[in-house]
Design an enzyme around this catalytic site. Structure first.
Site, mmCIF file in Angstrom:
data_model
loop_
_atom_site.group_PDB
_atom_site.id
_atom_site.type_symbol
_atom_site.label_atom_id
_atom_site.label_comp_id
_atom_site.label_asym_id
_atom_site.label_seq_id
_atom_site.Cartn_x
_atom_site.Cartn_y
_atom_site.Cartn_z
ATOM 1 N N CYS A 150 16.551 19.015 -62.470
ATOM 2 C CA CYS A 150 16.266 18.404 -64.011
ATOM 3 C C CYS A 150 17.135 19.164 -64.887
ATOM 4 C CB CYS A 150 14.769 19.003 -64.499
ATOM 5 S SG CYS A 150 14.386 18.573 -66.484
ATOM 6 N N HIS A 187 6.837 15.960 -56.565
ATOM 7 C CA HIS A 187 8.271 16.068 -56.176
ATOM 8 C C HIS A 187 8.599 16.450 -54.753
ATOM 9 C CE1 HIS A 187 9.049 15.004 -60.308
ATOM 10 N NE2 HIS A 187 8.851 16.346 -60.511
ATOM 11 N N CYS A 212 14.797 9.857 -67.220
ATOM 12 C CA CYS A 212 13.632 11.011 -66.773
ATOM 13 C C CYS A 212 14.674 12.238 -66.248
ATOM 14 C CB CYS A 212 12.770 10.411 -65.917
ATOM 15 S SG CYS A 212 11.764 11.711 -64.999
ATOM 16 N N CYS A 231 8.671 9.473 -75.554
ATOM 17 C CA CYS A 231 8.526 10.607 -74.775
ATOM 18 C C CYS A 231 8.825 11.899 -75.664
ATOM 19 C CB CYS A 231 9.291 10.542 -73.614
ATOM 20 S SG CYS A 231 9.735 11.816 -72.460
ATOM 21 N N CYS A 253 13.355 24.777 -71.311
ATOM 22 C CA CYS A 253 12.398 25.071 -70.098
ATOM 23 C C CYS A 253 12.606 26.001 -69.442
ATOM 24 C CB CYS A 253 12.312 23.623 -69.372
ATOM 25 S SG CYS A 253 10.815 23.849 -68.407
ATOM 26 N N CYS A 256 13.203 23.769 -62.604
ATOM 27 C CA CYS A 256 12.986 22.916 -61.540
ATOM 28 C C CYS A 256 14.606 22.454 -61.404
ATOM 29 C CB CYS A 256 12.311 21.744 -61.865
ATOM 30 S SG CYS A 256 10.720 22.051 -62.006
ATOM 31 N N GLU A 277 15.387 16.619 -77.969
ATOM 32 C CA GLU A 277 15.452 15.416 -77.985
ATOM 33 C C GLU A 277 14.123 14.591 -77.714
ATOM 34 O OE1 GLU A 277 19.956 14.731 -76.391
ATOM 35 O OE2 GLU A 277 18.303 14.958 -74.749
ATOM 36 N N GLY A 330 10.810 20.667 -71.660
ATOM 37 C CA GLY A 330 9.742 21.770 -71.709
ATOM 38 C C GLY A 330 8.512 21.543 -70.705
#
Length: 361
Positions: free
Chosen positions: A118, A220, A338, A104, A111, A115, A91, A164
């Site tokens: 996500c 984060h 995000c 973006c 990925c 995390c 995407e 990713g």
């Protein structure tokens, strides 16, 4: 198999034309046709000799990922799902803002960094994208968005912040960014191309020397114990090493600051004490903060911080002298915000199956 010319930056395309007995200037011509004008066939290249066009048709191609779907949010955000083969899709998202339009771009199918907050990280990992598949996202978006009435491209900025970890696909990402910066292609400045990383320190140093673009770091957490939990790559490259790498990067960066991205998770990383720790952590790094309200996805296990908590967190950082913005959530009605990008991932890591087993046990 025919050679896909979208896989080449200017140097690579120059070498390709030399290998087939053609002059170096042909590389700039073809690059301009493919990227500036969006040509997807050689017949469109009217200032190139017919004999060369026929040669290219016999041994080369301009192959972009196939468009599967396109969606538009109520706020004008647009998302496209592109087919990259073997049941996989990635995407890419366009975000309209005052005075600029930002695309973006994804760098991997899924990925591998896991995390915990996500959606992409939860899906698992299949493979790196090729240069053609990365730059093909910008190619498609330019075709879809067109130009404004003045003839200027609507996409003015690119952020490597999609699916990713860009620095885990270093060579293909750098080659794609060279095309973005190339005068004969998209002609973006280094200040308008931003790479976001979770903190692959050796690759950050390599990028500083090879192609320093604007840098964003997915931080984060303000301490190693918490970051080890929610951004597992921290176990390999802890915060002290990451901060030192940021300082080194600034020696050649096109902007005079690093942007630290900080997703706001209710009760996890959003207390006043966390804000104090954060201010102390980055004291030696020229930086700005981008606070990101968590964007929910099914079974995430997290909640978005309250507006009051985000405000207090922001104010403490501002009182410490830092520039802080709170990202406006865009495109969440089409899962384009995000942390929400998921695409279609044929997971080679078996992560989804492991999670099902963990939940059931």
């Amino acid at each position: 198999m025919a050679t896909n010319l979208l896989d080449y930056d200017l140097d690579g395309l120059t070498e390709y034309f030399a290998s087939i007995g053609e002059k170096p200037f042909r590389a700039k011509q073809v690059l301009r046709w493919m990227h500036h004008f969006g040509a997807d066939n050689f017949d469109a290249m009217t200032d190139i000799a017919k004999s060369l066009r026929e040669k290219l048709q016999n041994q080369a191609e301009i192959r972009v990922p196939e468009m599967i779907t396109g969606q538009e949010s109520d706020d004008g955000t647009r998302k496209w799902l592109l087919n990259v083969g073997t049941n996989n899709g990635v995407e890419t998202v366009f975000i309209p803002e005052d005075g600029r339009g930002t695309l973006c771009v994804s760098s991997q199918v899924g990925c591998a960094l896991e995390c915990t907050f996500c959606s992409t990280g939860r899906q698992g990992f299949n493979r790196n994208l090729s240069t053609a598949e990365i730059i093909g996202q910008l190619w498609w978006a330019n075709r879809a968005m067109g130009r404004d009435p003045g003839g200027e491209r609507i996409i003015s900025n690119v952020v490597m912040m999609g699916m990713g970890e860009p620095l885990a696909n270093y060579d293909n990402v750098v080659r794609a960014m060279r095309i973005m910066l190339e005068d004969n292609a998209y002609n973006l400045s280094r200040r308008r191309v931003t790479l976001s990383t979770s903190g692959l320190v050796p690759a950050m140093d390599r990028l500083r020397d090879d192609l320093p673009v604007a840098l964003a770091v997915s931080l984060h957490a303000p301490n190693d114990a918490l970051r080890d939990e929610i951004v597992p790559i921290n176990k390999k490259y802890p915060l002290r090493e990451l901060m030192a790498a940021c300082v080194r990067y600034m020696e050649k960066a096109p902007r005079d600051f690093v942007t630290f991205e900080y997703v706001m998770l209710d009760g996890i990383n959003d207390t006043i004490e966390h804000a104090r720790q954060l201010a102390g952590l980055v004291r030696d790094v020229p930086c700005k903060f981008n606070l990101i309200p968590f964007n929910p996805f099914p079974n995430s296990g997290y909640r978005r911080s309250s507006n009051d908590n985000i405000r207090r967190f922001r104010e403490l950082l501002q009182q410490a002298g830092y520039v802080v913005t709170t990202r406006k959530t865009r495109g969440d009605d089409i899962d384009a915000a995000c942390g929400q990008l998921a695409g279609q991932v044929e997971d080679k890591t078996k992560r989804q199956m492991r999670r099902i087993i963990e939940i059931r046990s």
